[in-house]
Scaffold this motif. Sequence first.
Motif, mmCIF file in Angstrom:
data_model
loop_
_atom_site.group_PDB
_atom_site.id
_atom_site.type_symbol
_atom_site.label_atom_id
_atom_site.label_comp_id
_atom_site.label_asym_id
_atom_site.label_seq_id
_atom_site.Cartn_x
_atom_site.Cartn_y
_atom_site.Cartn_z
ATOM 1 N N THR A 87 0.939 -1.124 -0.038
ATOM 2 C CA THR A 87 -0.068 -0.048 0.098
ATOM 3 C C THR A 87 0.811 1.388 0.006
ATOM 4 O OG1 THR A 87 -1.909 1.069 1.152
ATOM 5 C CG2 THR A 87 0.044 0.156 2.621
ATOM 6 N N THR B 211 0.481 5.591 5.057
ATOM 7 C CA THR B 211 -0.845 6.026 5.234
ATOM 8 C C THR B 211 -1.370 7.168 5.841
ATOM 9 O OG1 THR B 211 0.308 5.288 7.518
ATOM 10 C CG2 THR B 211 -0.804 3.452 6.232
ATOM 11 N N SER C 210 -6.480 8.255 4.345
ATOM 12 C CA SER C 210 -7.409 7.258 5.397
ATOM 13 C C SER C 210 -7.470 5.963 4.767
ATOM 14 C CB SER C 210 -8.752 8.056 5.712
ATOM 15 O OG SER C 210 -9.565 8.196 4.665
ATOM 16 N N PHE D 172 -5.625 3.890 2.789
ATOM 17 C CA PHE D 172 -4.546 3.330 3.108
ATOM 18 C C PHE D 172 -4.275 2.939 4.508
ATOM 19 C CE2 PHE D 172 -2.956 6.106 -0.756
ATOM 20 C CZ PHE D 172 -3.841 5.091 -1.544
ATOM 21 N N ARG D 173 -4.674 3.770 5.308
ATOM 22 C CA ARG D 173 -4.381 3.376 6.730
ATOM 23 C C ARG D 173 -5.359 2.579 7.157
ATOM 24 N NH1 ARG D 173 -4.580 8.285 7.909
ATOM 25 N NH2 ARG D 173 -6.658 8.962 8.696
ATOM 26 N N ASP D 174 -6.598 2.671 6.985
ATOM 27 C CA ASP D 174 -7.543 1.633 7.093
ATOM 28 C C ASP D 174 -7.544 0.329 6.999
ATOM 29 O OD1 ASP D 174 -8.788 3.594 8.739
ATOM 30 O OD2 ASP D 174 -10.519 4.095 7.604
ATOM 31 N N VAL E 209 -4.446 -0.905 6.373
ATOM 32 C CA VAL E 209 -3.375 -1.661 7.003
ATOM 33 C C VAL E 209 -3.937 -2.099 8.305
ATOM 34 C CG1 VAL E 209 -1.309 -1.060 8.204
ATOM 35 C CG2 VAL E 209 -1.571 -0.439 5.786
ATOM 36 N N ASP E 210 -4.665 -1.182 9.026
ATOM 37 C CA ASP E 210 -5.131 -1.592 10.270
ATOM 38 C C ASP E 210 -6.131 -2.960 10.160
ATOM 39 O OD1 ASP E 210 -4.092 0.736 11.379
ATOM 40 O OD2 ASP E 210 -5.737 1.853 11.199
ATOM 41 N N ARG F 12 5.408 -0.721 1.628
ATOM 42 C CA ARG F 12 4.721 0.485 1.128
ATOM 43 C C ARG F 12 5.574 0.865 0.076
ATOM 44 N NH1 ARG F 12 4.239 0.471 6.858
ATOM 45 N NH2 ARG F 12 2.070 0.755 7.623
#
Length: 333
Positions: free
Chosen positions: A183, A186, A189, A191-193, A195-196, A213
Amino acid sequence: MAARAGVSITTVSHALNGKGRITMSTRERVLKAASDLGYVANPNAAGLRTGQSSLFAIQISPSGGNSLVPNSSYFNDMLNGASAEALSAGHPLVVLPRELTESELIALGITRAIVVDPIGTEPLVQFLLETGGTLVTIGRLPDRMLPQSPSRLFFVDNDAHAVARTALSHLQSAGYRHPAVLTSPTSVSFFRDCVDEARAWAARTGCAVPIARIRNENESAARRAVAALLDAHPEVDSLFTTSEAGAIGAVSVVRQRGWVVPGDFGIVAGNDTSLLRYSSPSISAIDLHPDSLGRAAVRRLLLAGRPPVTDTDAAPTVIGHTLRRRDSTRRSS
């Protein structure tokens, strides 16, 4: 028009001008009646009455690369949807470059805008939050950027957690046991979500999910990242990547290693584009329905000029996603 929509003339006026305390469903019913009857608003006259520009603006954040509009059917479809929705309501939509100054934004009369994939440092975001303009984001602002009273801030989004679950579960159901995630950074949002959720999915399934990344959304950067990922984790047999560049780059690296897609290695992209549909092999992907995202963001702009009437009016607009199964995960049993 009022009779067709089953409302009063005042309600029609409020719906067409983005004013008044009416519900989203009522406003949408009026807009549909206007469209059915071929009504075309006079934005110049409306601007003279209200003192507010009829212009709607949209901007792609720096995560989209250096171009005004990234070369991707995802962004093209989003802009087409937003433009069509805005014009149907009598508002021209302009695509803004990212380097506009505050004085230029004032000169253009920008008071209502959409920012796609915001990271919070965009001058347009800062300008609208500071001046009390109306801001709709496709993707969420970082929590630290949220104003104390966000009554004129709305966001439209996909459920990125659900997107990642769909992709990883699809790879698992196709028989792949060691997925990885590729991805972008992050700061965005989505990409961050993703990964989470990949980390949460790993914890639930007991299957390690390496995460890599790439900073630049291009195939050469993706190839380097995938090669480094496979060198560090030779057990990896499949990839969920959030970009088309990551998917195309992964195919190239896998083939160079003598592996077959999908027989030896599976790939799912988290953002469907025409390039993935017609690549060889065609690549399974998540359709985020960018046309619907663009249209929903414009509808939010039309609604955002008043305090919310109901919890539904104030809530984020979440657009669903669809898994498009293609050759890159059609593994024979």
